[in-house]
Design an enzyme around this catalytic site. Structure first.
Site, short mmCIF file in Angstrom:
data_model
loop_
_atom_site.label_atom_id
_atom_site.label_comp_id
_atom_site.label_asym_id
_atom_site.label_seq_id
_atom_site.Cartn_x
_atom_site.Cartn_y
_atom_site.Cartn_z
N ARG A 127 16.64 -2.98 -3.46
CA ARG A 127 15.37 -2.91 -4.17
C ARG A 127 15.67 -2.83 -5.65
O ARG A 127 16.75 -3.20 -6.09
CB ARG A 127 14.59 -1.66 -3.72
CG ARG A 127 13.97 -1.80 -2.36
CD ARG A 127 13.64 -0.46 -1.77
NE ARG A 127 13.12 -0.61 -0.43
CZ ARG A 127 13.84 -0.99 0.61
NH1 ARG A 127 15.12 -1.20 0.46
NH2 ARG A 127 13.30 -1.13 1.79
N ARG A 160 20.30 19.13 0.30
CA ARG A 160 20.74 17.78 0.62
C ARG A 160 21.96 17.41 -0.22
O ARG A 160 22.04 17.77 -1.39
CB ARG A 160 19.61 16.77 0.35
CG ARG A 160 18.49 16.84 1.34
CD ARG A 160 18.97 16.43 2.70
NE ARG A 160 17.98 16.71 3.73
CZ ARG A 160 17.19 15.81 4.27
NH1 ARG A 160 17.27 14.56 3.90
NH2 ARG A 160 16.32 16.15 5.20
N PRO A 182 0.82 -1.21 0.00
CA PRO A 182 0.00 0.00 0.00
C PRO A 182 0.85 1.26 0.00
O PRO A 182 1.80 1.38 0.77
CB PRO A 182 -0.81 -0.11 1.30
CG PRO A 182 0.00 -0.99 2.17
CD PRO A 182 0.70 -1.95 1.26
N GLU A 183 0.56 2.16 -0.87
CA GLU A 183 1.22 3.47 -0.86
C GLU A 183 0.22 4.48 -0.36
O GLU A 183 -0.91 4.15 0.00
CB GLU A 183 1.74 3.81 -2.27
CG GLU A 183 2.74 2.78 -2.78
CD GLU A 183 4.12 3.36 -3.10
OE1 GLU A 183 4.35 4.56 -2.89
OE2 GLU A 183 4.97 2.59 -3.57
N ARG A 195 3.15 -10.43 6.23
CA ARG A 195 4.59 -10.32 6.50
C ARG A 195 4.93 -9.58 7.79
O ARG A 195 6.09 -9.45 8.15
CB ARG A 195 5.28 -9.64 5.32
CG ARG A 195 5.57 -10.64 4.21
CD ARG A 195 6.21 -9.98 3.03
NE ARG A 195 5.23 -9.81 1.96
CZ ARG A 195 5.54 -9.42 0.73
NH1 ARG A 195 6.77 -9.12 0.42
NH2 ARG A 195 4.61 -9.30 -0.17
N LYS A 214 2.20 7.46 5.25
CA LYS A 214 1.57 6.15 5.29
C LYS A 214 1.16 5.76 6.69
O LYS A 214 0.75 4.62 6.92
CB LYS A 214 2.52 5.10 4.69
CG LYS A 214 2.84 5.38 3.23
CD LYS A 214 3.75 4.34 2.66
CE LYS A 214 4.20 4.75 1.26
NZ LYS A 214 5.15 3.79 0.70
N HIS A 231 -4.01 -14.65 8.20
CA HIS A 231 -2.96 -13.85 8.84
C HIS A 231 -3.54 -12.76 9.74
O HIS A 231 -2.97 -11.69 9.87
CB HIS A 231 -2.04 -13.24 7.79
CG HIS A 231 -1.39 -14.27 6.92
ND1 HIS A 231 -0.46 -15.16 7.40
CD2 HIS A 231 -1.56 -14.59 5.61
CE1 HIS A 231 -0.06 -15.96 6.42
NE2 HIS A 231 -0.72 -15.64 5.31
#
Length: 294
Positions: free
Chosen positions: A278, A168, A2-3, A125, A61, A96
């Site tokens: 990733r 940055r 989910p974003e 998870r 989130k 789950h």
DNA sequence: CAGAAGTCCTGGTCGC
DNA sequence: TGCGACCAGGACTTCT
């Protein structure tokens, strides 16, 4: 996975289905689901029981539900595979199922509306979880005070973000995923926004001009708003659903997961590169790597 | 102190 | 067919 848009859909569901209801009983079925609650599952359940839930809030989130008449909130994060479901109390347990919250009206049978339902946290998870925290004076759970506002927040400061971005000493994708700079951007939407902006993920933030950073931020917003528009309508049911079936995977992605498929702008095969354990997906022609890149 | 790397976790998939 | 390696990845912890 989910974003932010999916989390917002969940927030709306919670607002609709659990706000105003009083907790009768909490069952913690897996300790890891409350690992961010230092006092443990028994304490979590005890401190929730008897309280009425307020309106769900969201930043990035993170989701939280204030407990009425207290200065504390239930904080939730879905992680990669978490779901918050409003289910009929007699529905079979999910495989789950990690946490169950029963309400004082959960057993009201066939009455219309939310009565007869319970709230369930389901997470394969167990990267996500629930916990209880004191609020800051702003009404934010104290443990997420360091999380920056997200780009859909009306109070998000575009100029400040662009200025901070350029100060940055890092690369642009790292910055997009830095929750203290901007929240709610995950790996998928970072790649999508970079593709739309024709920026390579390793582009140093310090080299972004003001117009380029403004354009990037605009694309981040556009991607999120498009997903929200697509997913927001699928939720007109009893279920607070966040997983793939809610339309999440139906939205069209231009970059993420499209290795070897033609770029939708120029037709060049898209590439995937390992990145921070990733993957980063990009068009080698539209998104040229920075010259001095290592 | 900023930035980068390591860590957690499980189930699906792939290759041998 | 069975088994092990690998992959997904948000955010915290540890390191340099």
């Amino acid at each position: 996975m989910p974003e932010l848009p999916e989390v917002e859909v969940v927030r709306r569901g919670l607002e609709r289905w659990v706000a105003g209801r009083t907790v009768a009983e909490v069952e913690v079925l897996h300790p890891r689901a409350v690992r961010r609650h230092p006092a443990g599952g028994v304490d979590f359940a005890a401190r929730l029981t008897g309280h009425r839930l307020g309106t769900a809030m969201r930043r990035g989130k993170y989701l939280w539900i204030p407990l009425a008449d207290t200065d504390s909130s239930v904080l939730g994060h879905l992680g990669m595979s978490g779901q918050l479901l409003v289910q009929p109390s007699d529905a079979p347990d999910e495989k789950h199922l990690r946490i169950r919250v029963r309400f004082t009206d959960s057993d009201s049978g066939s009455a219309a509306g939310a009565a007869g339902t319970e709230l369930r946290f389901v997470d394969q998870r167990t990267f996500g979880g629930l916990s209880l925290h004191d609020n800051t004076p702003d009404g934010l759970p104290d443990v997420i005070a360091h999380i920056a506002r997200d780009p859909l927040d009306p109070a998000f400061d575009d100029a400040a973000f662009q200025a901070a971005l350029r100060l940055r000493r890092t690369t642009v994708k790292r910055a997009l995923l830095d929750q203290s700079l901007i929240s709610g951007v995950g790996n998928i939407y970072a790649d999508e926004a970079l593709w739309r902006s024709k920026l390579h993920y390793e582009r140093p933030t310090a080299t972004l001009t003001r117009p380029r950073s403004a354009e990037l931020l605009g694309h981040v917003r556009d991607v999120m708003n498009a997903a929200l528009a697509a997913g927001g309508t699928s939720f007109d049911s009893l279920y607070v659903n966040v997983n793939g079936e809610s339309g999440y995977f139906d939205r069209s992605l231009d970059a993420y997961g499209r290795e070897d498929e033609p770029c939708r702008r120029c037709g060049t095969p898209m590439r995937r590169r390992p990145w921070m354990n990733r993957s980063s997906y990009f068009c080698p022609r539209c998104q040229r790597p920075p010259r001095a890149s290592a």
